[in-house]
Write an enzyme that holds these catalytic residues in place. Structure first.
Site, PDB file in Angstrom:
ATOM      1  N   LYS A  16       0.857  -1.193   0.000  1.00 40.62           N
ATOM      2  CA  LYS A  16       0.000   0.000   0.000  1.00 40.62           C
ATOM      3  C   LYS A  16       0.889   1.238   0.000  1.00 40.62           C
ATOM      4  O   LYS A  16       1.899   1.275   0.710  1.00 40.62           O
ATOM      5  CB  LYS A  16      -0.894  -0.021   1.249  1.00 40.62           C
ATOM      6  CG  LYS A  16      -1.892   1.114   1.311  1.00 40.62           C
ATOM      7  CD  LYS A  16      -2.778   0.994   2.558  1.00 40.62           C
ATOM      8  CE  LYS A  16      -3.843   2.079   2.590  1.00 40.62           C
ATOM      9  NZ  LYS A  16      -4.736   1.939   3.756  1.00 40.62           N
ATOM     10  N   SER A  75      -9.633   1.729   2.777  1.00 41.71           N
ATOM     11  CA  SER A  75      -8.830   2.541   1.880  1.00 41.71           C
ATOM     12  C   SER A  75      -7.768   1.731   1.141  1.00 41.71           C
ATOM     13  O   SER A  75      -7.172   2.223   0.190  1.00 41.71           O
ATOM     14  CB  SER A  75      -8.156   3.655   2.672  1.00 41.71           C
ATOM     15  OG  SER A  75      -7.216   3.117   3.588  1.00 41.71           O
ATOM     16  N   SER A 114      -9.842  -0.402   6.912  1.00 40.83           N
ATOM     17  CA  SER A 114      -9.264  -0.290   5.574  1.00 40.83           C
ATOM     18  C   SER A 114      -8.660  -1.578   5.020  1.00 40.83           C
ATOM     19  O   SER A 114      -8.222  -1.603   3.871  1.00 40.83           O
ATOM     20  CB  SER A 114      -8.198   0.801   5.552  1.00 40.83           C
ATOM     21  OG  SER A 114      -8.808   2.052   5.657  1.00 40.83           O
TER      22      SER A 114
END
Lengths: 93, 461
Positions: B66, B141, B166
């Site tokens: 990420k 996210s 997330s």
């Protein structure tokens, strides 16, 4: 009640310039959100300690000896605002 | 092929990494073209890593990260224009550990700006699309991580991060496994902070076995993160039979707002565990309805301080230094330009909640409610090995549905994920069937540092 002057004031404290349109939108949206936040004031928390972390944390100490860290060059590599090995900021006075 | 088999074959010389990676990056670029899942694909750096790869637990394995996690020399944007040009001069602790185990960093995945979003639609660069239906969101996210994990055929493990859901949300919406470890189990050093008392780096993968492999590499104490846990890291790889375990079903997690199709799928999985000798018991998490406003108050307060360091100095977006500008004028201009609307919204709301006159009413009260939520979990987990609940109340919504939501409606989608995140307890999202071709996820929630039990239960499903 949230009004435009409150939004401008808080944005100022947070160092954010907002356009007039942003102020209008945020004022409208914040009214909903802040009344929702107010719901938690109804919860009885008398005698309850706040949890700043989910698990108990303890202070961690180490011996006061010099360890390797970023070099001056590495620290300055991500900005063009520098001079003589220092960060250069906006006018202070 | 599971990751550990791949690593075994690479070590045995059955898979040649040079050849593997030239095909691999072709596939990765195709994937990115179809689903917009990468902010950066790091082919050159990956081949450089191959020249001197340690023969550890992850030897040769592709790992995506990420874009909230610092990678030395590779841009790390946090999904924000503010850090578009930022190239860290160091690796985050998790990246160091992955590299030392022979894992190969292949790319940085798309995310909501600084993690501020539940759908991966609040992105400064690309908005990832759900591989199950490109008209639907991936969840956020860590949306890019969900896409890559789901859609890539090759062995791969994704590194993701959760503050309030997330990892669970994109895992459920994309149809993969997602582990959010206990707060502090994995070092946060080198993570772009969202809310420091909530952030947890975790793993997304196609199997429980892959999750176990990666968590065993990245978990453990780190002197650079004073909140990382000192407890020894157990052996996650040996799975144990779930017979004789007990799971708790919190009734509040099957209530209003949770679609019937989703709760039916979760119940079918609960029956499946029951048929393997797991006892099922109803429990209650009474604080559930209060967890959303408490979470958003804590998260916004913390993000408003964490994003204060981004101001056009030292690194990140900068503007010319005008002669007439003071500090405040310069910072305000840079921040107005660099942050997207959701970041601005949360910075202002978080600043408001911490202001003198409001601090006890909002910030401190939310921290006290958090204590009550922690106690709620302690009570519910007494006498059970884990809790089982839906991961998300619905399957992945369409982009046009999401765009109609007000910010408040948007926040309310996190109703099932914020409480375990506030309490800092570990949770694993497990795919548990489909509704009209779209994946459904269930979450197993455990006591502190009990990741192993979650992996055993998840593996039995």
């Amino acid at each position: 009640m949230v009004d435009e002057s409150l939004v401008r004031k808080v944005a100022g404290i947070a160092r954010l310039s907002l356009s007039d349109e942003e102020v209008k939108t945020f004022t409208r949206q914040f009214d909903d959100i802040i009344s929702w936040f107010n719901e938690i004031s109804e919860i009885d928390t008398k005698g309850v300690e706040p949890s700043f972390h989910p698990l108990k944390t303890e202070n961690v100490f180490r011996d006061d000896v010099v360890k390797p860290c970023l070099t001056q060059e590495e620290s300055l590599v991500n900005t063009s605002h520098k001079e003589g090995g220092f960060f250069k900021g906006p006018r202070a006075v | 092929m599971i990751a550990s088999d791949f690593v075994r074959d690479v070590k045995a010389g059955k898979i040649k990494l040079e050849k593997f990676y030239s095909d691999f990056f072709n596939d990765l670029r195709k994937l990115d073209k179809s689903y917009d899942c990468f902010i950066n694909i790091c082919e050159e750096d990956a081949f450089k890593q191959l020249e001197n790869l340690p023969k550890g637990k992850l030897y040769g394995l592709p790992v995506s990260v990420k874009d909230a996690i610092c990678t030395k020399g590779i841009p790390t944007t946090g999904g924000s224009k503010m850090l578009e040009s930022y190239k860290p001069t160091f690796d985050a602790t998790v990246i160091k550990r992955i590299k030392a185990s022979g894992g190969v960093i292949v790319g940085k995945t798309c995310m909501d700006e600084f993690g501020l979003g539940g759908f991966s639609t609040n992105c400064a660069f690309k908005i990832p699309k759900n591989p199950n239906d490109v008209n639907r969101v991936t969840g956020g996210s860590s949306g890019g991580a969900g896409v890559v994990t789901r859609a890539l055929d090759s062995p791969h493990i994704g590194i993701a991060e959760s503050t309030g859901g997330s990892i669970t949300c994109p895992a459920a919406f994309c149809g993969v496994y997602g582990l959010t470890p206990t707060y502090g189990r994995v070092s946060r050093y080198g993570l772009l902070d969202y809310a420091s008392s909530l952030d947890k780096i975790g793993v997304m993968a196609k199997s429980v076995s892959d999750i176990s492999l990666m968590i065993s590499v990245i978990a453990g104490l780190d002197s650079n993160d004073l909140t990382s846990r000192p407890e020894p890291v157990p052996d996650y790889s040996k799975s144990v039979s779930v017979k004789g375990m007990t799971i708790g079903v919190p009734k509040e997690y099957f209530g209003e707002g949770v679609s019937k199709d989703v709760s039916d799928s979760v119940w079918r999985s609960i029956k499946k565990l029951e048929s393997q000798g797991v006892s099922v018991k109803e429990v209650s998490l009474k604080m559930t309805k209060h967890s959303l406003p408490a979470y958003y108050l804590v998260a916004m307060s913390e993000v408003s301080t964490n994003l204060a360091k981004l101001c056009g100095m030292r690194y990140g977006l900068e503007l010319p230094l005008n002669k007439d500008d003071g500090f405040n004028e310069y910072f305000s201009r840079v921040r107005a330009l660099g942050f997207g609307p959701e970041a601005k919204r949360r910075i202002i709301l978080g600043t408001y909640a911490r202001m003198s006159g409001y601090r006890s009413q909002y910030y401190l009260q939310a921290m006290k409610v958090r204590t009550l939520i922690i106690n709620d979990f302690k009570r519910a987990l007494k006498g059970v090995d884990a809790l089982v609940a839906p991961s998300m109340p619905v399957v992945a919504p369409r982009f046009d549905e999401v765009s109609k939501l007000t910010p408040l409606e948007n926040y309310k989608m996190d109703v099932l994920t914020v409480a375990p995140n506030l309490a800092g307890v570990p949770h694993l999202s497990v795919p548990c069937g489909e509704v009209r071709g779209l994946p459904v996820g269930l979450q197993l929630i455990g006591d502190y540092l009990e990741e192993k039990k979650l992996l055993d239960l998840g593996g039995a499903l």
